[in-house]
Design an enzyme around this catalytic site. Sequence first.
Site, PDB file in Angstrom:
ATOM      1  N   LYS A  17      94.446  51.438  11.724  1.00 54.89           N
ATOM      2  CA  LYS A  17      95.118  50.126  11.722  1.00 54.89           C
ATOM      3  C   LYS A  17      95.583  49.779  10.311  1.00 54.89           C
ATOM      4  O   LYS A  17      96.729  49.359  10.111  1.00 54.89           O
ATOM      5  CB  LYS A  17      94.161  49.050  12.261  1.00 54.89           C
ATOM      6  CG  LYS A  17      93.942  49.155  13.765  1.00 54.89           C
ATOM      7  CD  LYS A  17      92.812  48.267  14.269  1.00 54.89           C
ATOM      8  CE  LYS A  17      92.601  48.474  15.766  1.00 54.89           C
ATOM      9  NZ  LYS A  17      91.451  47.744  16.317  1.00 54.89           N
ATOM     10  N   GLN A  22      86.468  44.092  14.097  1.00 49.30           N
ATOM     11  CA  GLN A  22      86.404  45.265  14.962  1.00 49.30           C
ATOM     12  C   GLN A  22      85.163  45.220  15.863  1.00 49.30           C
ATOM     13  O   GLN A  22      84.044  45.044  15.384  1.00 49.30           O
ATOM     14  CB  GLN A  22      86.392  46.541  14.101  1.00 49.30           C
ATOM     15  CG  GLN A  22      86.413  47.820  14.897  1.00 49.30           C
ATOM     16  CD  GLN A  22      87.710  48.030  15.686  1.00 49.30           C
ATOM     17  OE1 GLN A  22      88.804  47.776  15.205  1.00 49.30           O
ATOM     18  NE2 GLN A  22      87.579  48.483  16.913  1.00 49.30           N
ATOM     19  N   ASP A  31      94.176  39.481  17.573  1.00 47.45           N
ATOM     20  CA  ASP A  31      93.633  40.243  18.702  1.00 47.45           C
ATOM     21  C   ASP A  31      93.816  39.471  20.020  1.00 47.45           C
ATOM     22  O   ASP A  31      93.601  40.018  21.090  1.00 47.45           O
ATOM     23  CB  ASP A  31      92.133  40.518  18.489  1.00 47.45           C
ATOM     24  CG  ASP A  31      91.874  41.960  18.062  1.00 47.45           C
ATOM     25  OD1 ASP A  31      92.746  42.810  18.300  1.00 47.45           O
ATOM     26  OD2 ASP A  31      90.795  42.214  17.504  1.00 47.45           O
TER      27      ASP A  31
END
Length: 310
Positions: free
Chosen positions: A54, A98, A124
């Site tokens: 990412k 994460q 997200d």
Amino acid sequence: MTAKRLDGTAVAAQIRAELKPAVDAFAAKAGRPPGLGIILVGDDAASQIYVSSKAKSAGETGLRADLVRLPASTSLEDLLREVDRLNRSDVHDGILVQAPLPAAMGAGAARRVFDAIDPAKDVDGFHPLNVGRLVQNRDSLVACTPSGVIELLERSNVPIAGASAVVVGRSDIVGKPMAMLLLHRNATVTICHSRTKDLPRVCAQADILVAALGKAAFVTREFVKPGAAVIDVGIARLTDRAEVERIFAPGSPARATFDKRGSVVLGDVHPEVAKVAGALSPVPGGVGPLTIAMLLKNTLRAAEARGAGR
Ligand code: NDP
């Protein structure tokens, strides 16, 4: 029949190429690039790979990406403090924590952390405010994996409106938002889960079948209507030779990969499905790259919405 390959790597590259000029334009106006703060707690091997990809992909597209690594022993309070710091940061437009968090943080930790992220920086799309907006089909930051699936379907000219779509999996991060996005594009959507009766029969009704259950090679040809578009969201790594030989035919590239590396990555869809489906997304090279591309897209979008580029 051999299914058309839905090439996620190519579609993701196309999305990143489209983003680049907009990222550059933002940077020129704001005097800084769109910024993403990524928090990784602990040393889960798969998570390390995901966050590195990412950050790398963000850098290549002209975004700023700061990776904050915290030890597995970090307390929930310390993690929430770090989230708060990024919430207040002027140079970070997006925040990603994460998953999974270390089990020692306790049940419900992930939900508390996602709830603490400023919804305007929630790239997200996990914050309840953004989820609610998605359900109401309002403008919102949407979870990256399901929105990547939509990009893959649309850019591959798979018709969604009027199609019968079956989503296997009802997680908050994949299955549920996936179902909503398909519904808003006028598919007739069925959501399946571990208590669904006669799963193969239900799946075999689908024009679009999305497998997001996290069980390697579980979806076999009996689940698939001939000609259906099948999207494989699952990611697993097999290290057991007997299992690899059970799933992959002799001479297949996956067996060669296994011989070379001692492991092979695969999804929830059995390779034999390629003989029945009309279109199929591979693993790797399907949904994974799109998830990252959509993260970058969401970060740019959050930056523009925060007004920092005006
Ligand atoms: P979860 O474990 O949170 O959810 C799995 C879902 O599948 C649950 O709803 C569960 O049902 C359902 N399920 C499990 N077993 C069965 C079964 N035998 N029959 C029918 N349904 C079943 O997983 P995630 O949604 O987080 O992830 C799913 C997969 O996608 C994983 O392999 C993950 O690694 C991958 N993934 C890939 C991403 C990418 O970028 N490509 C991003 C995110 C995830 P129930 O609710 O009843 O328990």
